[in-house]
Structures are given as C-alpha cells and as structure tokens.
Enzyme design. Structure first.
Site, PDB file in Angstrom:
ATOM      1  N   HIS A 170      -7.516  -4.984  -1.387  1.00  0.00           N
ATOM      2  CA  HIS A 170      -6.358  -4.151  -1.074  1.00  0.00           C
ATOM      3  C   HIS A 170      -5.758  -4.577   0.265  1.00  0.00           C
ATOM      4  CE1 HIS A 170      -4.042  -0.342  -1.351  1.00  0.00           C
ATOM      5  NE2 HIS A 170      -4.119  -0.360  -0.030  1.00  0.00           N
ATOM      6  N   ASP A 195      -9.886  -3.883  -5.771  1.00  0.00           N
ATOM      7  CA  ASP A 195      -9.144  -2.752  -5.236  1.00  0.00           C
ATOM      8  C   ASP A 195      -9.480  -1.526  -6.068  1.00  0.00           C
ATOM      9  OD1 ASP A 195      -7.329  -0.967  -4.167  1.00  0.00           O
ATOM     10  OD2 ASP A 195      -5.578  -2.241  -4.441  1.00  0.00           O
ATOM     11  N   SER A 250       0.836  -1.196   0.000  1.00  0.00           N
ATOM     12  CA  SER A 250       0.000   0.000   0.000  1.00  0.00           C
ATOM     13  C   SER A 250       0.881   1.260   0.000  1.00  0.00           C
ATOM     14  CB  SER A 250      -0.959  -0.042   1.187  1.00  0.00           C
ATOM     15  OG  SER A 250      -1.959   0.947   1.050  1.00  0.00           O
TER      16      SER A 250
END
Length: 360
Positions: A327, A297, A192
């Site tokens: 995600h 995502d 991320s």
C-alpha cells in the site's frame, strides 16, 4: 523528544504517554497514531512529527521542473502546489500545452501534507516524465475537520480550477496555468485517502448538471492508486492479511474512526462507495478510470471490487496490478522499479486518445 503543537493553543509540549490514564482528571487519549497523532476525550488533538513514519533514505533530485504554491481557498487558507516542466514539449504534436494532473495526497484523511518530501518527489517525477502540469492539493485533515470536509475542499479546488480555465489567457488567471495547462485534458488522481477523495470529487463533478454544458475544463479520466476504501464486512484480504503490510487492518479502522463523522460505520458512503447508503453510480457519466492496486495490501479486495462493480455498470476501467508491492508504494518508494513502471502506465493512460472525454 519530538515537540508537538496542541491544536487551538499557542503552547507546545511533547506527546505525553500519561494521557492514556483514564482515571486522570486531564483528558485521556481515545485514539492515537503513536508519537504522531492523539485524539483526546475532550475532542482536542495533539500532533507530533510525521517524518518518523517515512523512509529515511535520501530522495534524488528531479531536475527540469519548476514549482510554486498558489492560494485557492482564502477562507480556509488552502493552497495548491503547481509543478510544470521548465520547457513544455509537445508530446502529441498538436499543442505546446500539457495535460493537467490533479493530485490528492494520502494519509487516511488524518495525516500527510502536500509539502511532504515523498509526495513532492512523486509529483516532480510525474511533471517531468509524463510530462504534465501537476496540481498537488492541500485539504483539511481529520479529526480536527472530519469528513466530508476534505471532499468539500476537493470540490472547491475543482471549482477554482474551472474558474482558471474560464479566465484562459485573460486577467486573473495564474500565468503558469495560462502558459502550460491544457484544461481540456484534466485528470483527477490521488493515493490512498487521496484516491478515495479523487473518486468522490470525480463523482460529484460528473453528477452535476453544469457538466453538460460546454466548458473549457474537461476531465478526461481519473486515477486511483492504493485507494483507501472500506466496508463493515471484512474481506478475505482483511481476514488473512498479507505479510509485512504498510497499512494494517487495525490501522485502517483507526483512521476511519478518526476521520468519519462520529458514530459512523465503515459503510458510510465516503468509506464504501457501494454501501447501503451510497449513491447509485450506474447513471453517472464517469470518465475512464485507471485503478492501481498493489498485491500486498489489506485493502486490495475493496479496490478490486470497486473496479469490478464499475465494469458491471459498463464504465471504462483499466486495472494495473503491481505484484509484490505494498500500500502506498508510489510515494513510499518513488524511485523504485515499480514506480518506474507506474510512470509508464500513467503516461499511457493520460496520453491515450479517448474519443469523447467527459466534460465536467
């Protein structure tokens, strides 16, 4: 009620919903992650207990891995958590030392910690199963320290790691690194926001002149998992997001507002690596990259677009798509079947025989 710490204060108090009343004389909330983080109108920050954001299922133990914390930046009191297998088997048969995997945690540049149990579980698995020496890096968080503070910390860490490589078996080097780390097989990775950070640290390192010189630290590749990229223009996945996502479009926007310089748009070079003010990556001698993208995502199009643009420039890009995953799955579910497959993909990438890894 969870207790919080008010930044730059010695007092504690629960997060108070009444702060939202803009008519109060007291500072009011301008951005917040409910129960976890509040940015107030006077610039102060209130933090709560982030454990409410994580799954409650217990995490199994990963035996056979040692770990410890090492200070790498005294001025900012930043540490790196070093993981290594208790024994260092030779996978390739050529060396008893192991590849080095630098890891930056996620959290939208505003949340997360290298000590968080789910990040710890992921790093333990990587150290045990690749196997590798894993270096999980602490960095400063926004909004107390807005970008590019985290990127500066990442660059400072890589400079520290270079110094460790230069010291080798001599005095001053961390003994675990001296015994176990093959600095010539270093990989920079993250999940991320940590993947965004890994991109920028790799680009900065590859763009400097010192990378041309012979150096014991060589970056053989970088790994971006569920990369936190953005842009001013909405992508199809943002306009029509998948169902049941772990990161919403509004959540992503909020994290960028709290982490980017005040007034910056999502086309800022940190958020959008191919934005109007971003550096040209075509002449940068980037090492091979593994791009891990989950199907569900809202950032999927940004990530796939990143891989496509690099391929157009002739860069070495491998994309691993994970259907049905969300995600941050690598840390939200670090012992799932998808995480098992990720370990296999990561191991294949790290132990691939790149003829000419880029020296940074």
């Amino acid at each position: 009620m969870n207790q919080i710490q008010v930044v730059d204060s010695t007092t504690t108090a629960p997060i108070d919903p009444s702060h939202k009343m803009t008519g109060d004389a007291a500072p009011h909330v301008v951005e917040e992650v409910p129960g976890v983080l509040q940015l107030l109108s006077d610039g102060s920050v209130v933090r709560g207990d982030e454990s409410v954001l994580w799954p409650k299922d217990p995490l199994p133990d990963v035996p056979g891995v040692q770990w410890k914390d090492v200070l790498y930046h005294a001025a900012h009191a930043l540490s790196v958590r070093v993981y290594r297998p208790e024994s260092s088997p030779s996978v390739t048969g050529s060396s008893s030392k192991l590849p080095v995997l630098v890891y930056f945690h996620g959290g939208g540049y505003c949340l997360g910690s290298y000590t968080q149990p789910h990040f710890q579980a992921y790093c333990l698995r990587v150290a045990a199963e690749l196997p590798a020496v894993v270096l999980s890096v602490q960095y400063r968080l926004a909004p107390e320290h807005r970008l590019p503070a985290a990127i500066e910390d990442g660059a400072a860490f890589l400079s520290w790691l270079r110094c460790q490589a230069e010291l080798g078996a001599g005095g001053g080097v961390d003994p675990w690194l001296a015994e176990s780390a093959d600095f010539a097989r270093t990989f920079i990775s993250g999940a991320s926001a940590g993947a965004n950070l890994a991109h920028h640290v790799t680009v900065q390192a590859a763009s400097t002149q010192e990378q041309r010189a012979v150096h014991p630290l060589r970056v053989a590749g970088y790994v971006l998992m569920s990369a936190f990229f953005g842009g001013a223009d909405r992508t199809p996945a943002e306009v029509n997001p998948p169902l049941d996502v772990t990161l919403t479009v509004d959540g992503s926007d909020k994290l960028w507002r709290m982490s980017l310089p005040v007034g910056a748009s999502r086309d800022h070079p940190v958020a959008n690596p191919f934005g109007p003010e971003s550096p040209n990556l075509a002449p940068v001698d980037l090492p091979p990259v593994l791009v891990v993208t989950p199907e569900k995502d809202v950032l999927r199009d940004h990530v796939m677009g990143y891989a496509a643009r690099l391929r157009e420039m002739g860069k070495a890009v491998e994309v691993a798509e994970f259907l049905g995953e969300r995600h941050g799955f690598s840390v939200l579910q670090p012992f799932s079947e998808a995480a098992d497959e990720l370990m296999r993909v990561l191991r294949r990438f790290v132990y691939a025989d790149f003829a000419s890894p880029t020296a940074l």
